[in-house]
Design an enzyme around this catalytic site. Structure first.
Site, PDB file in Angstrom:
ATOM      1  N   HIS A  19       0.841  -1.207   0.000  1.00 55.64           N
ATOM      2  CA  HIS A  19       0.000   0.000   0.000  1.00 55.64           C
ATOM      3  C   HIS A  19       0.874   1.255   0.000  1.00 55.64           C
ATOM      4  O   HIS A  19       0.632   2.202  -0.744  1.00 55.64           O
ATOM      5  CB  HIS A  19      -0.895   0.043   1.247  1.00 55.64           C
ATOM      6  CG  HIS A  19      -1.972  -0.996   1.288  1.00 55.64           C
ATOM      7  ND1 HIS A  19      -2.186  -1.796   2.384  1.00 55.64           N
ATOM      8  CD2 HIS A  19      -2.899  -1.356   0.371  1.00 55.64           C
ATOM      9  CE1 HIS A  19      -3.204  -2.614   2.140  1.00 55.64           C
ATOM     10  NE2 HIS A  19      -3.652  -2.368   0.927  1.00 55.64           N
ATOM     11  N   LYS A  43     -17.897  -6.399   7.004  1.00 55.45           N
ATOM     12  CA  LYS A  43     -16.701  -7.138   7.424  1.00 55.45           C
ATOM     13  C   LYS A  43     -16.437  -6.903   8.910  1.00 55.45           C
ATOM     14  O   LYS A  43     -16.808  -5.874   9.457  1.00 55.45           O
ATOM     15  CB  LYS A  43     -15.482  -6.629   6.651  1.00 55.45           C
ATOM     16  CG  LYS A  43     -15.370  -7.170   5.240  1.00 55.45           C
ATOM     17  CD  LYS A  43     -13.988  -6.790   4.696  1.00 55.45           C
ATOM     18  CE  LYS A  43     -13.852  -7.018   3.227  1.00 55.45           C
ATOM     19  NZ  LYS A  43     -12.588  -6.471   2.699  1.00 55.45           N
ATOM     20  N   SER A 130      -3.210  -7.756   2.622  1.00 56.54           N
ATOM     21  CA  SER A 130      -3.514  -7.575   4.047  1.00 56.54           C
ATOM     22  C   SER A 130      -4.036  -8.880   4.636  1.00 56.54           C
ATOM     23  O   SER A 130      -3.727  -9.235   5.771  1.00 56.54           O
ATOM     24  CB  SER A 130      -4.577  -6.488   4.230  1.00 56.54           C
ATOM     25  OG  SER A 130      -4.083  -5.248   3.801  1.00 56.54           O
TER      26      SER A 130
HETATM   27  O1  PNS Z   1      -9.008  -3.043  -0.184  1.00 61.74           O
HETATM   28  P1  PNS Z   1     -10.204  -3.583  -0.882  1.00 61.74           P
HETATM   29  O2  PNS Z   1     -11.069  -4.334   0.085  1.00 61.74           O
HETATM   30  O3  PNS Z   1      -9.843  -4.398  -2.088  1.00 61.74           O
HETATM   31  O4  PNS Z   1     -11.048  -2.330  -1.433  1.00 61.74           O
HETATM   32  C1  PNS Z   1     -12.283  -2.500  -2.073  1.00 61.74           C
HETATM   33  C2  PNS Z   1     -13.016  -1.157  -2.249  1.00 61.74           C
HETATM   34  C3  PNS Z   1     -13.101  -0.399  -0.951  1.00 61.74           C
HETATM   35  C4  PNS Z   1     -12.269  -0.319  -3.252  1.00 61.74           C
HETATM   36  C5  PNS Z   1     -14.426  -1.503  -2.809  1.00 61.74           C
HETATM   37  O5  PNS Z   1     -15.007  -2.483  -2.013  1.00 61.74           O
HETATM   38  C6  PNS Z   1     -15.339  -0.287  -2.869  1.00 61.74           C
HETATM   39  O6  PNS Z   1     -15.146   0.599  -3.671  1.00 61.74           O
HETATM   40  N1  PNS Z   1     -16.337  -0.245  -1.953  1.00 61.74           N
HETATM   41  C7  PNS Z   1     -17.252   0.873  -1.787  1.00 61.74           C
HETATM   42  C8  PNS Z   1     -18.663   0.533  -2.247  1.00 61.74           C
HETATM   43  C9  PNS Z   1     -18.768   0.663  -3.741  1.00 61.74           C
HETATM   44  O7  PNS Z   1     -18.561   1.715  -4.306  1.00 61.74           O
HETATM   45  N2  PNS Z   1     -19.069  -0.476  -4.385  1.00 61.74           N
HETATM   46  C10 PNS Z   1     -19.129  -0.560  -5.818  1.00 61.74           C
HETATM   47  C11 PNS Z   1     -17.717  -0.709  -6.389  1.00 61.74           C
HETATM   48  S1  PNS Z   1     -17.795  -1.193  -8.022  1.00 61.74           S
END
Ligand code: PNS
Length: 177
Positions: A19, A43, A130
């Protein structure tokens, strides 16, 4: 000239050297980079949002164009609120591509003017996640070099309360000597 603001959304549970590598790379190409921690009610994270925020703030303190924030809801809406025109995401191996492509396309459908920019972390972090860090740390494996020292310390404290106690006692004894 217009400033290009990007958000770097994720769970960061915990932040890894991968990161940080991406944050550094992003800080070189964007005028402003917002590391955006998703408050994900579904989560059960190892570190609270507050703990992750504090760790990331400490770890990015030297990057003057980087700040840390927490968000709820859709990434595209958070990006709009932050006046961001790009979303930064890391791609490690080919296996990341499908999921990342789906997200990027869905985000584009929701907000066509928001670009997703993919960057690759340094090679030595290409297998790092992670989730694996949590698992290895939980089982007592060596995670040095994969996370910043401060995160390694926090993981030890979190997963082994006896470690925290012993360390605290050590400090008290040292201070009182
Ligand atoms: O570190 P991660 O868990 O891979 O991150 C995933 C993240 C936070 C980028 C994704 O889950 C996200 O954007 N969540 C917010 C809700 C949202 O916008 N969902 C539609 C995404 S296409």
């Amino acid at each position: 000239m217009k400033k290009v603001i990007a958000i770097y959304p994720g769970s960061f549970d915990p932040p890894t050297n991968g990161h940080l590598d991406l944050i550094e790379r992003g800080s070189h190409i964007f005028d402003e980079l917002v590391v955006a921690i998703l408050r994900n009610a579904e989560k059960t994270p190892l570190f609270s949002v507050g703990e992750r925020r504090r760790m990331l703030e400490d770890l990015t303190a030297d990057f003057k164009n980087v700040r840390v924030d927490v968000f709820d809801g859709l990434t595209v809406e958070y990006a709009a609120r932050s006046k961001a025109s790009a979303v930064l995401r890391g791609i490690r191996a080919l296996s990341d591509y499908e999921y990342e492509l789906q997200m990027a396309m869905m985000n584009r459908k929701l907000r066509p003017d928001l670009e997703t920019v993919f960057m690759m972390p340094a090679e030595q972090y290409s297998y790092l996640s992670s989730r694996l860090v949590r698992e290895v740390a939980r089982l007592g494996g060596d995670i040095s070099g994969l996370v910043p020292e401060m995160v390694e310390q926090r993981l030890k404290e979190k997963l082994d309360p006896a470690y925290k106690l012993a360390n605290r006692k050590g400090k008290i004894i040292k201070a009182g000597k």
